[in-house]
Structure formats: C-alpha cells, structure tokens
Design an enzyme around this catalytic site. Structure first.
Site, mmCIF file in Angstrom:
data_model
loop_
_atom_site.group_PDB
_atom_site.id
_atom_site.type_symbol
_atom_site.label_atom_id
_atom_site.label_comp_id
_atom_site.label_asym_id
_atom_site.label_seq_id
_atom_site.Cartn_x
_atom_site.Cartn_y
_atom_site.Cartn_z
ATOM 1 N N GLN A 125 -24.543 -32.622 22.851
ATOM 2 C CA GLN A 125 -23.161 -33.064 22.640
ATOM 3 C C GLN A 125 -22.770 -32.898 21.167
ATOM 4 O O GLN A 125 -23.362 -33.524 20.292
ATOM 5 C CB GLN A 125 -23.034 -34.529 23.057
ATOM 6 C CG GLN A 125 -21.647 -35.126 22.883
ATOM 7 C CD GLN A 125 -21.630 -36.596 23.286
ATOM 8 O OE1 GLN A 125 -22.538 -37.348 22.953
ATOM 9 N NE2 GLN A 125 -20.612 -37.003 24.008
ATOM 10 N N GLY A 126 -21.785 -32.061 20.902
ATOM 11 C CA GLY A 126 -21.328 -31.821 19.535
ATOM 12 C C GLY A 126 -20.071 -32.616 19.214
ATOM 13 O O GLY A 126 -18.963 -32.048 19.206
ATOM 14 N N TYR A 127 -20.220 -33.892 18.961
ATOM 15 C CA TYR A 127 -19.081 -34.760 18.650
ATOM 16 C C TYR A 127 -19.111 -35.192 17.177
ATOM 17 O O TYR A 127 -18.294 -34.785 16.371
ATOM 18 C CB TYR A 127 -19.101 -36.011 19.536
ATOM 19 C CG TYR A 127 -18.468 -35.858 20.902
ATOM 20 C CD1 TYR A 127 -18.250 -34.610 21.485
ATOM 21 C CD2 TYR A 127 -18.109 -36.976 21.643
ATOM 22 C CE1 TYR A 127 -17.678 -34.493 22.748
ATOM 23 C CE2 TYR A 127 -17.536 -36.868 22.902
ATOM 24 C CZ TYR A 127 -17.321 -35.630 23.449
ATOM 25 O OH TYR A 127 -16.753 -35.526 24.695
ATOM 26 N N SER A 160 -28.293 -35.311 19.636
ATOM 27 C CA SER A 160 -29.544 -35.498 20.372
ATOM 28 C C SER A 160 -29.957 -34.218 21.086
ATOM 29 O O SER A 160 -29.131 -33.563 21.732
ATOM 30 C CB SER A 160 -29.390 -36.618 21.396
ATOM 31 O OG SER A 160 -29.070 -37.840 20.771
ATOM 32 N N GLU A 243 -20.299 -41.089 30.288
ATOM 33 C CA GLU A 243 -21.535 -41.415 29.572
ATOM 34 C C GLU A 243 -21.932 -42.865 29.812
ATOM 35 O O GLU A 243 -23.114 -43.198 29.860
ATOM 36 C CB GLU A 243 -21.353 -41.160 28.074
ATOM 37 C CG GLU A 243 -22.571 -41.485 27.238
ATOM 38 C CD GLU A 243 -22.365 -41.185 25.763
ATOM 39 O OE1 GLU A 243 -23.370 -41.103 25.039
ATOM 40 O OE2 GLU A 243 -21.207 -41.041 25.331
ATOM 41 N N SER A 365 -19.557 -47.186 16.784
ATOM 42 C CA SER A 365 -20.147 -48.415 16.254
ATOM 43 C C SER A 365 -19.537 -49.654 16.908
ATOM 44 O O SER A 365 -18.463 -49.605 17.515
ATOM 45 C CB SER A 365 -19.940 -48.487 14.740
ATOM 46 O OG SER A 365 -18.561 -48.673 14.453
ATOM 47 N N ASN A 366 -20.229 -50.786 16.760
ATOM 48 C CA ASN A 366 -19.701 -52.042 17.306
ATOM 49 C C ASN A 366 -18.316 -52.352 16.762
ATOM 50 O O ASN A 366 -17.452 -52.879 17.475
ATOM 51 C CB ASN A 366 -20.651 -53.194 16.982
ATOM 52 C CG ASN A 366 -21.780 -53.320 17.990
ATOM 53 O OD1 ASN A 366 -22.033 -52.406 18.769
ATOM 54 N ND2 ASN A 366 -22.471 -54.448 17.976
ATOM 55 N N GLU A 367 -18.095 -52.032 15.484
ATOM 56 C CA GLU A 367 -16.790 -52.318 14.882
ATOM 57 C C GLU A 367 -15.688 -51.513 15.566
ATOM 58 O O GLU A 367 -14.595 -52.035 15.850
ATOM 59 C CB GLU A 367 -16.827 -51.997 13.379
ATOM 60 C CG GLU A 367 -17.693 -52.940 12.548
ATOM 61 C CD GLU A 367 -19.179 -52.660 12.669
ATOM 62 O OE1 GLU A 367 -19.979 -53.474 12.189
ATOM 63 O OE2 GLU A 367 -19.559 -51.618 13.262
#
Length: 382
Positions: A125-127, A160, A243, A365-367
């Site tokens: 995955q290229g994000y 990954s 996902e 992220s969580n934020e």
C-alpha cells in the site's frame, strides 16, 4: 452449508494443513515478526489459493468462493485460533481486492483478482509519505500523464512488505495545481521495474517490516487507474474502510490469545497477586469484549466494509487497547523485562511492547481518528 458446518470445514482443513508441510509456519509472521519464513509463507498463500480459501464472498468468476458475512467472520476467527501464518497476502485480499470489486472496471477485475485469489500476487500500500502520514490529504507524490501511461515521482514511507510485493496501489497527485483531497488518483503500479527503489526501515524490534519506497520515473498504465482521474481520495477512503472491516474479528482472536498468555504469565510468576496489575488484567479483558461487540454491531450494519467514521472508531479502539496490553505484558514480567538476550534478542513480551507502540501512529494516528470522530460524528468545530 450451515455456519456450524463451515466452521468445522475450515477448522479441519487448517488442522490438516498446519500439521503437514506447513507445520514450521505455525505462529510465524506476527507483529514484529514479519521477517520470518518468507518463502514458506509465500507458498502458504498459494496453498490457500489452491484450496479456495482466498476471496471468500467474491464472485466465482474471479476465483472467489461463496460465503456469507458470518462465514467470513468464522474463517478469520478459526485462522487466528489455529495460529496460522501471518498473511503475506493480507493487503492483496483484504484491501485491494474489495476495492477493485467496488470501484474497478470489469477489465481490472479480470486482470488482477485471479492473481490475488490464487495467492500468486502480493500487494503493498503506497499511502503514507514523509510529510503526509496520518494527514493523508497532504500527498505530494506526482504522476504525470504521458499518453497511455503515468510517470511517477515521489516517496512513500512505512510501506509494509514492499520488499516482497509484486504490485503497489499508490495514491498520488495527478493534478499539479491541486491541494488536499482534490486532484489525487489511485494507481496500480508494478514494483519490479526501473524507477522503483525499496529501502527497509529498521524498527525498535530490530526487524524491518516497513520500508521506504522511492519512485523515480516509475510507470503505471492509464488503464490501471482505479476510478476517474482526480477522484483517488474516494477510492482510497474506500480501501481504508475495507482495511478495518471483517478481518478485525480475526485480529481480536489473536488479541485474546495474547491476553491469555499475559494472564497465564501473571499466575505463573505471582504478578496477579498485585492489586494494581490484577485490575489492569480485568480492564484488558473488558476492553477486548467491548471491542468484539462493537465490531460485530458495526459490521452487521455496514457489511464487509466500514465507512470512514466506523473505521476510525474501530482503529482507535484496537490500537489503544493493544498498546496498553504491550505495556501490561512487560509490567507483568517485572524488572527482567528490561534485559534482552544476546545480540538484542527479544522475548514475546518485549517484541509486543515495542511493536505495539506503532499501533497508535500508523494507519492514522489516534489524534487523527479522534478528530474524525469529533468533527463528523459529534459535529464539533475543526
């Protein structure tokens, strides 16, 4: 076939397969252990494909197998319960495949889905980029259209399995004058070509699951663009929903096994007698039950994929829970958790602790997840 019959079939198949030639793959490839048994796990993907266990619920014309949503959940539960190998084809089957089924052309489905259901093609995955991680709308990787091709220039990071992948689905900017969510396109890019360089990133665990990927004139065919030019954001968000969809139930079985190991260790070394640790073990059990019920409720209403908002709730829950369990695992071990073996050899608790630090950062992220929930669910100002 009833759900009970389906569970018996997959459980029996896994038992037979994992006590045969693939016995050495049992338990390999988990978080922080992605470096293990690549060749054996790649052959395992092909074995799954030959047996028809890839693409559950997909059309049979692409190699899929009829299965209800409940049966897909059962499959993931049994797969995790059997400690079957970590999937090299996870992103192929759980991310790109459903994305193509939802947004791809008939030609794209016919071209790419059989390679996934056979276990032959591995995707990455290229994000994320160095300056566009959780804030994915800041993507700068460019793709210039030249005739029937796009020429891609830029960098992706935290990719990954890029060092093993055959293909990459890449979010890039095809309108040079655009900003944020506009002007992005979703391209399918072959990894084995000039202009693609992969550089592994060594993590706290000493392993390299993640990679940097550099595109310097790499080429993707226009016919391999998923969705219209400039509408890549819509497709990319669809991928994120898949996902965090049905496979999260299997993930939670793995979490349960990990929690059981921590509880067993606490009884073995007496740590459970400490009231504070005992309370945390109980909280971890409750948190896992809450996650399971939340996931079942969301999936029952949404199908195999989740909306962006539901996906954010799921990601926030499991990432925070697993990071906390990693902290609890080393606290149960006590002072000995500060010591490694020769050559920075880590035990399971140490690997879990170190790798789970990334859970609340990668994939949004969580934020960022809290911002999405606050703005889109609660209607709070930016």
């Amino acid at each position: 076939m009833s759900d009970e019959q389906f569970r018996a079939e997959i459980r029996g198949w896994l038992h037979e397969a994992l006590t045969g030639p693939f016995a050495g793959a049992v338990g390999t490839g988990g978080e922080g252990r992605e470096h293990e048994a690549h060749e054996l796990r790649r052959e395992w993907e092909r074995h799954l494909g030959r047996a028809g266990w890839i693409g559950l619920g997909w059309p049979s014309e692409y190699g899929g197998r009829p299965a209800t949503l409940a049966q897909q959940v059962i499959y993931h539960e049994e797969y995790a319960r059997a400690a079957a190998p970590g999937r090299l084809g996870h992103m192929s089957e759980q991310l790109l495949g459903p994305t193509l089924l939802a947004f791809g052309t008939p030609e794209q489905k016919a071209r790419f889905l059989p390679g996934i259901t056979s276990g032959e093609d591995i995707w990455c995955q290229g994000y994320s980029e160095p300056d566009a991680g959780s804030d994915l709308a800041g993507v700068r990787t460019r793709a210039e259209r030249r005739g029937d091709s796009y020429v891609i220039t830029g960098q992706k990071v935290w990719t990954s399995l890029a060092h093993l992948a055959d293909w990459c689905f890449v979010l890039c900017r095809t309108d040079p004058g655009s900003t944020r969510h506009k002007g992005l396109s979703y391209l399918l890019v072959p990894m084995h070509q000039p202009g693609v360089t992969v550089r592994p990133i060594t993590q706290l665990t000493g392993t390299s699951e993640f990679n940097e990927v550099f595109f310097d004139g790499a080429v993707a065919a226009v016919e391999h663009r998923v969705g219209a030019e400039g509408e890549g954001w819509k497709v990319a968000m669809g991928t994120l929903g898949f996902e965090r969809g049905v496979s999260t139930l299997g993930q939670q079985i793995g979490f349960r096994r990990r929690l059981d190991a921590v509880i067993a260790r606490a009884h073995e070394n007496g740590a459970w007698q400490e009231p504070a640790l005992r309370d945390r073990l109980v909280d971890a059990y409750i948190g896992l039950e809450v996650m399971r019920h939340t996931a079942v409720r969301l999936l029952a209403s949404a199908g195999a994929g989740l909306s962006g908002l539901e996906a954010s709730i799921s990601k926030l829950q499991w990432a925070t829970w697993n990071r906390s369990l990693g902290e609890l695992a080393v606290d149960v071990e006590g002072a000995g958790a500060l010591l490694t073996g020769p050559g920075y050899e880590l035990d399971d608790a140490q690997t879990h602790f170190l790798f789970s630090r990334a859970n609340t950062i990668y994939g949004g992220s969580n934020e960022i997840q809290r911002n999405i929930i606050a703005e889109r669910l609660l209607g709070l100002p930016r």
